[in-house]
Design a protein around this motif. Structure first.
Motif, short mmCIF file in Angstrom:
data_model
loop_
_atom_site.label_atom_id
_atom_site.label_comp_id
_atom_site.label_asym_id
_atom_site.label_seq_id
_atom_site.Cartn_x
_atom_site.Cartn_y
_atom_site.Cartn_z
N ARG A 2 47.45 40.82 37.98
CA ARG A 2 48.97 40.97 38.57
C ARG A 2 48.78 42.60 38.83
NH1 ARG A 2 54.08 38.49 36.28
NH2 ARG A 2 52.61 37.61 34.91
N ASP A 292 47.05 41.15 33.32
CA ASP A 292 48.14 40.43 33.80
C ASP A 292 49.64 41.07 33.13
OD1 ASP A 292 49.03 38.74 35.69
OD2 ASP A 292 49.58 37.04 34.14
N THR A 327 42.86 41.95 43.43
CA THR A 327 42.10 41.32 44.64
C THR A 327 42.64 39.60 44.55
OG1 THR A 327 40.21 40.38 45.64
CG2 THR A 327 40.26 41.02 43.12
N ASN A 328 42.52 38.90 45.43
CA ASN A 328 42.83 37.29 45.40
C ASN A 328 41.75 36.58 45.88
OD1 ASN A 328 42.50 38.02 48.12
ND2 ASN A 328 44.65 37.10 48.62
N ARG A 329 40.40 37.57 45.56
CA ARG A 329 39.01 36.60 45.95
C ARG A 329 37.86 37.40 45.08
NH1 ARG A 329 37.20 37.60 52.07
NH2 ARG A 329 35.33 36.70 50.98
#
Length: 356
Positions: A2, A292, A327-329
């Motif tokens: 996050r 997170d 990052t989301n990947r």
């Protein structure tokens, strides 16, 4: 993972008689021009906040949120450090704390404790009315004068101190649970909760209460020479608040962590403005993103050299530079390929294994 929220500004060290630091609206106008996105409000400072009214009036809380919203700000958290400190005071500090309480309570330790507990209840309720989830505080200290074990501490002394500390805080933790608020104890020298071991001692005595959480401030770990990165690995699930404050420790042949009773500027360990000290903030922000962390990165200015306005202006840029947009990947997605169960068996050389 996050992305951390921030920067927020803790107002305790900015309160003053002169504008723009003499009212919540004035300081909100100033804070927004500096680039802050939220304010962390000390509930004990009546120039900024009426904790009694906030606990009773939803309209008052809505007005505060609305005013801050008009300036593009929100409340990150309330803090209750002075109230929490006064929940448990060793008699050696009675006179020193008298200035922080109403005049009729001075010289009356039991009345002071009862007042502080009631103030904590008000602040917990106010936090709920404001729609907050976390509340910063101190634990207070009954055992602190006995930190160094000479003369030898009698058996049972520390247990008795922590038993009493837990007895006073348990009803407040229960109220916090009822109101949906985490009590985040700042791990801090001069408090009975000043490191991981002391926090665990208290946590067990409040029966591992789900609202017993931590406010993490690495500057106090530098002064104690405690490994704050390992601390994050150990206690990451407890950490709900984060004070971004720098410090340095420069031991000499004359003094170390105790400081020789020197003033702040002359101590081996001293607080500094962000970027002027020794704290590894790249490591800290990386770990908080990895773990997170759900809360705010809040600037707390306590520098023995630089003035607070420069510290705030530079601190905004410093925090923004360190917040990691997660990052989301996965970086190696380009090399991936779909594989079915038959291929997995083949990759492991199991396609010809006899099945029972």
């Amino acid at each position: 993972m996050r992305t951390l929220k921030g920067p927020s500004l803790h107002l305790a060290q900015f309160s003053a008689a002169e504008p723009p630091f003499n009212s919540l609206e004035n300081i909100a106008q100033w804070a927004r021009t500096q680039g802050f996105k939220a304010l962390q409000i000390p509930a004990w400072d009546s120039r900024f906040f009426n904790v009694e009214l906030a606990a009773q009036s939803q309209a008052y809380c809505d007005d505060i949120k609305g005013m801050l919203g008009d300036h593009g700000l929100q409340i990150s958290e309330l803090t209750s450090h002075i109230f929490g400190q006064l929940v448990a005071v060793h008699p050696a500090y009675d006179a020193l704390w008298d200035a922080s309480i109403p005049a009729p309570l001075r010289g009356k330790p039991q009345a002071r404790t009862e007042w502080a507990i009631e103030r904590m209840k008000l602040t917990i309720t106010a936090s709920q009315r404001l729609g907050l989830e976390d509340l910063g505080t101190f634990s207070g200290a009954l055992a602190w004068p006995y930190l160094f074990p000479f003369p030898q501490r009698p058996e049972g002394l520390i247990d008795a101190a922590f038993d009493e500390l837990a007895r006073r805080w348990r009803p407040l933790l229960d109220l916090a649970d009822e109101k949906g608020i985490n009590l985040c104890y700042e791990i801090h020298p001069s408090e009975d909760l000043h490191d991981g071991t002391s926090f665990e001692r208290f946590y067990e005595r409040v029966d591992q209460h789900p609202r017993c959480r931590i406010l993490f401030d690495p500057s106090h770990f530098v002064l104690q020479q405690l490994d704050y990165l390992s601390y994050l690995d150990i206690y990451q699930s407890f950490i709900r608040m984060f004070h971004v404050k720098d410090a340095e420790f420069n031991a000499t042949g004359r003094q170390g962590i105790y400081g020789g009773y020197s003033d702040w500027a002359d101590r081996a360990g001293r607080f500094r403005s962000l970027g002027d000290g020794q704290v590894d903030f790249k490591g800290i922000f990386s770990k908080l993103a990895q773990y997170d962390y759900p809360g705010w990165a809040t600037l707390e200015w306590e520098c023995c050299l630089k003035n607070q306005e420069d510290g705030a202006r530079e601190g905004v840029e410093f925090i923004n530079r360190h917040i990691i947009e997660v990052t989301n990947r996965a970086f190696d997605n380009f090399a991936g390929a779909p594989v079915d169960q038959r291929q997995i068996q083949a990759m492991l050389g199991l396609q010809h294994e006899a099945r029972p």
